[in-house]
Enzyme design. Structure first.
Site, PDB file in Angstrom:
ATOM      1  N   PRO A   2       8.529 -73.336  40.192  1.00 51.38           N
ATOM      2  CA  PRO A   2       9.474 -72.470  40.806  1.00 51.38           C
ATOM      3  C   PRO A   2      10.760 -73.260  39.486  1.00 51.38           C
ATOM      4  O   PRO A   2      10.608 -74.350  38.821  1.00 51.38           O
ATOM      5  CB  PRO A   2      10.027 -73.068  42.104  1.00 51.38           C
ATOM      6  CG  PRO A   2       9.488 -74.820  42.411  1.00 51.38           C
ATOM      7  CD  PRO A   2       8.390 -74.529  41.246  1.00 51.38           C
ATOM      8  N   GLU A   3      11.461 -72.572  39.357  1.00 50.26           N
ATOM      9  CA  GLU A   3      12.556 -72.963  37.644  1.00 50.26           C
ATOM     10  C   GLU A   3      14.079 -73.252  38.429  1.00 50.26           C
ATOM     11  O   GLU A   3      13.888 -73.264  39.912  1.00 50.26           O
ATOM     12  CB  GLU A   3      12.354 -71.678  36.473  1.00 50.26           C
ATOM     13  CG  GLU A   3      11.465 -71.732  36.017  1.00 50.26           C
ATOM     14  CD  GLU A   3      10.810 -71.122  34.566  1.00 50.26           C
ATOM     15  OE1 GLU A   3      11.841 -71.742  33.725  1.00 50.26           O
ATOM     16  OE2 GLU A   3      10.229 -70.549  34.392  1.00 50.26           O
ATOM     17  N   LYS A  59      15.693 -79.583  38.317  1.00 51.36           N
ATOM     18  CA  LYS A  59      14.387 -79.142  39.773  1.00 51.36           C
ATOM     19  C   LYS A  59      14.145 -79.809  40.394  1.00 51.36           C
ATOM     20  O   LYS A  59      13.244 -79.470  41.366  1.00 51.36           O
ATOM     21  CB  LYS A  59      13.529 -78.799  38.957  1.00 51.36           C
ATOM     22  CG  LYS A  59      12.999 -77.904  37.440  1.00 51.36           C
ATOM     23  CD  LYS A  59      11.743 -77.350  37.289  1.00 51.36           C
ATOM     24  CE  LYS A  59      12.198 -76.721  35.431  1.00 51.36           C
ATOM     25  NZ  LYS A  59      10.747 -76.120  35.136  1.00 51.36           N
ATOM     26  N   HIS A 146      -1.877 -77.744  55.240  1.00 52.23           N
ATOM     27  CA  HIS A 146      -1.254 -78.147  53.773  1.00 52.23           C
ATOM     28  C   HIS A 146       0.333 -78.765  54.774  1.00 52.23           C
ATOM     29  O   HIS A 146       0.854 -78.931  53.731  1.00 52.23           O
ATOM     30  CB  HIS A 146      -1.019 -77.473  52.936  1.00 52.23           C
ATOM     31  CG  HIS A 146      -2.400 -76.650  52.438  1.00 52.23           C
ATOM     32  ND1 HIS A 146      -3.360 -77.894  52.517  1.00 52.23           N
ATOM     33  CD2 HIS A 146      -3.470 -75.449  52.452  1.00 52.23           C
ATOM     34  CE1 HIS A 146      -4.946 -76.298  51.814  1.00 52.23           C
ATOM     35  NE2 HIS A 146      -4.605 -75.909  51.660  1.00 52.23           N
ATOM     36  N   ARG A 165      -1.239 -76.903  46.927  1.00 52.94           N
ATOM     37  CA  ARG A 165      -2.016 -78.261  45.704  1.00 52.94           C
ATOM     38  C   ARG A 165      -1.598 -79.250  45.543  1.00 52.94           C
ATOM     39  O   ARG A 165      -2.030 -79.936  44.686  1.00 52.94           O
ATOM     40  CB  ARG A 165      -1.463 -76.656  44.627  1.00 52.94           C
ATOM     41  CG  ARG A 165      -2.626 -75.703  44.455  1.00 52.94           C
ATOM     42  CD  ARG A 165      -2.255 -74.292  43.114  1.00 52.94           C
ATOM     43  NE  ARG A 165      -3.008 -75.123  41.784  1.00 52.94           N
ATOM     44  CZ  ARG A 165      -2.793 -74.237  40.791  1.00 52.94           C
ATOM     45  NH1 ARG A 165      -2.570 -73.835  40.454  1.00 52.94           N
ATOM     46  NH2 ARG A 165      -3.514 -75.652  40.226  1.00 52.94           N
ATOM     47  N   ARG A 200      16.923 -83.608  15.166  1.00 49.50           N
ATOM     48  CA  ARG A 200      15.536 -83.612  16.352  1.00 49.50           C
ATOM     49  C   ARG A 200      15.192 -82.182  15.590  1.00 49.50           C
ATOM     50  O   ARG A 200      15.018 -81.351  15.524  1.00 49.50           O
ATOM     51  CB  ARG A 200      16.009 -82.455  17.794  1.00 49.50           C
ATOM     52  CG  ARG A 200      15.281 -82.499  18.978  1.00 49.50           C
ATOM     53  CD  ARG A 200      15.420 -82.581  19.751  1.00 49.50           C
ATOM     54  NE  ARG A 200      16.336 -84.145  20.315  1.00 49.50           N
ATOM     55  CZ  ARG A 200      15.838 -84.955  20.810  1.00 49.50           C
ATOM     56  NH1 ARG A 200      14.031 -84.917  21.105  1.00 49.50           N
ATOM     57  NH2 ARG A 200      16.491 -85.872  21.093  1.00 49.50           N
ATOM     58  N   ARG A 309       3.086 -73.571  24.679  1.00 48.93           N
ATOM     59  CA  ARG A 309       3.346 -72.643  25.477  1.00 48.93           C
ATOM     60  C   ARG A 309       3.344 -71.892  24.520  1.00 48.93           C
ATOM     61  O   ARG A 309       4.149 -71.907  24.054  1.00 48.93           O
ATOM     62  CB  ARG A 309       4.973 -73.014  26.428  1.00 48.93           C
ATOM     63  CG  ARG A 309       5.318 -74.571  27.193  1.00 48.93           C
ATOM     64  CD  ARG A 309       4.068 -75.279  28.419  1.00 48.93           C
ATOM     65  NE  ARG A 309       4.098 -74.205  29.493  1.00 48.93           N
ATOM     66  CZ  ARG A 309       6.030 -74.184  29.986  1.00 48.93           C
ATOM     67  NH1 ARG A 309       6.014 -74.987  29.960  1.00 48.93           N
ATOM     68  NH2 ARG A 309       6.111 -73.434  31.219  1.00 48.93           N
TER      69      ARG A 309
END
Ligand code: ZN
Length: 319
Positions: A2-3, A59, A146, A165, A200, A309
């Site tokens: 989930p973002e 998050k 779970h 998980r 950066r 990614r």
């Protein structure tokens, strides 16, 4: 995974349902992975605490708790929600030996006038990981496989943490003051945002995903924000102009706000606080559209891998 928008949606859903309620007792499962703080510490912090607020930090879902204020305001607020099944004991999985099973301390306190002490601030922090879910349900509803934690609430309902998980994490900050690291993208002003990228040398895409800089911006939202601001994901962060970074910040906020308005966009089995499917898919302009025509100029969308990614972009619209 989930973002930020999904976590925001879940936190808001929880806030509207459990704020003001009191945690009477907690049961924790035997699997060690979900417990980032020791079981004993989690139990001691949560039991008999009032949930003052629920909010998102990065998050993480953060429950602000007030202790030593057992069942005063909460009972009043919860009156309308008391279920007819209250008092019926749920069938529970065997409690872990190190943690107390549902205690009857709250019941023992019944009728005793509690002296009002200044509430101490503590926090319960939940990270959903890949598949974690927080479920609000009646005590008689089936306990899913779970299930790693069950909080019994004064309103008669239960708040359960389910995570097949087991990448999700439960922890407590006993004195409060949990720090999720980085800055909150929706609250960032331009000066703070510019400072993140000064000097950066990494690609801007990696910098956007770096949780020590910005909290909670994930892969989908990074790609979509870069597309909307016309910046290629591989551009060196320090080489991007102030003006372009200004556009990027506006895009990050815009994309996150749109996704929050839609209730998050992950294609997954996340459910909202009611246990209903709560999420719709944001119309992605580049993410996951490799080879498909750009919605602006029809150039096929490219995909490259940056820091492990997938990154999607239009080679004509993004420079
Ligand atoms: Zn294009």
């Amino acid at each position: 995974m989930p973002e930020l928008p999904e976590v925001e949606t879940i936190a808001r859903g929880l806030a509207s349902r459990v704020s003001g309620d009191v945690i009477e007792s907690i049961w924790l499962g035997q699997k060690p992975e979900p417990l980032k703080s020791p079981a004993r510490e989690i139990s001691a912090t949560l039991e008999h605490s009032r949930i003052a607020a629920v909010r998102r930090m990065g998050k993480h879902i953060v429950f602000d708790l007030e202790q030593n204020s057992v069942a005063r305001a909460p009972l009043r607020q919860a009156q309308g929600r008391l279920s007819p099944a209250k008092g019926r004991e749920p069938k529970l999985p065997r409690a872990r030996s190190s943690s107390p099973s549902f205690t009857s301390r709250a019941a023992a306190d019944g009728g005793v006038r509690l002296t009002q002490t200044r509430p101490t601030q503590a926090q319960w922090i939940v990270h959903l990981g890949m598949t974690g879910r927080l479920q609000i349900c009646e005590p008689q509803s089936e306990i899913l496989k779970h299930t790693h934690a069950i909080l019994k609430l004064a309103s008669g309902r239960e708040l359960r943490f389910v995570d097949p998980r087991r990448f999700g994490r439960l922890s407590v900050a006993r004195a409060g003051g949990f720090d999720a690291g980085g800055i909150e993208p929706l609250e960032a002003d331009l000066d703070r945002f510019l400072a993140l990228f000064r000097g950066r040398k990494t690609p801007i895409k990696s910098a956007l995903l770096n949780q020590k800089l910005l909290r909670g911006v994930g892969n989908i939202y990074a790609d979509e924000s870069l597309f909307r601001s016309g910046i290629r994901p591989r551009r060196r962060a320090s080489a991007i102009t102030r003006e372009q970074l200004g556009r990027l910040l506006a895009s990050v906020k815009e994309v996150l706000r749109e996704a929050i308005a839609l209730g998050g966009s992950s294609i997954s089995d996340y459910v909202d606080a009611d246990g209903e499917e709560g999420f719709f898919q944001l119309k992605h302009r580049v993410y996951g559209r490799e080879g498909e025509p750009c919605l602006v100029c029809k150039t096929p969308v490219k995909r490259v891998v940056i820091a492990g990614r997938s990154s999607h972009y239009c080679s004509k619209c993004q420079k």
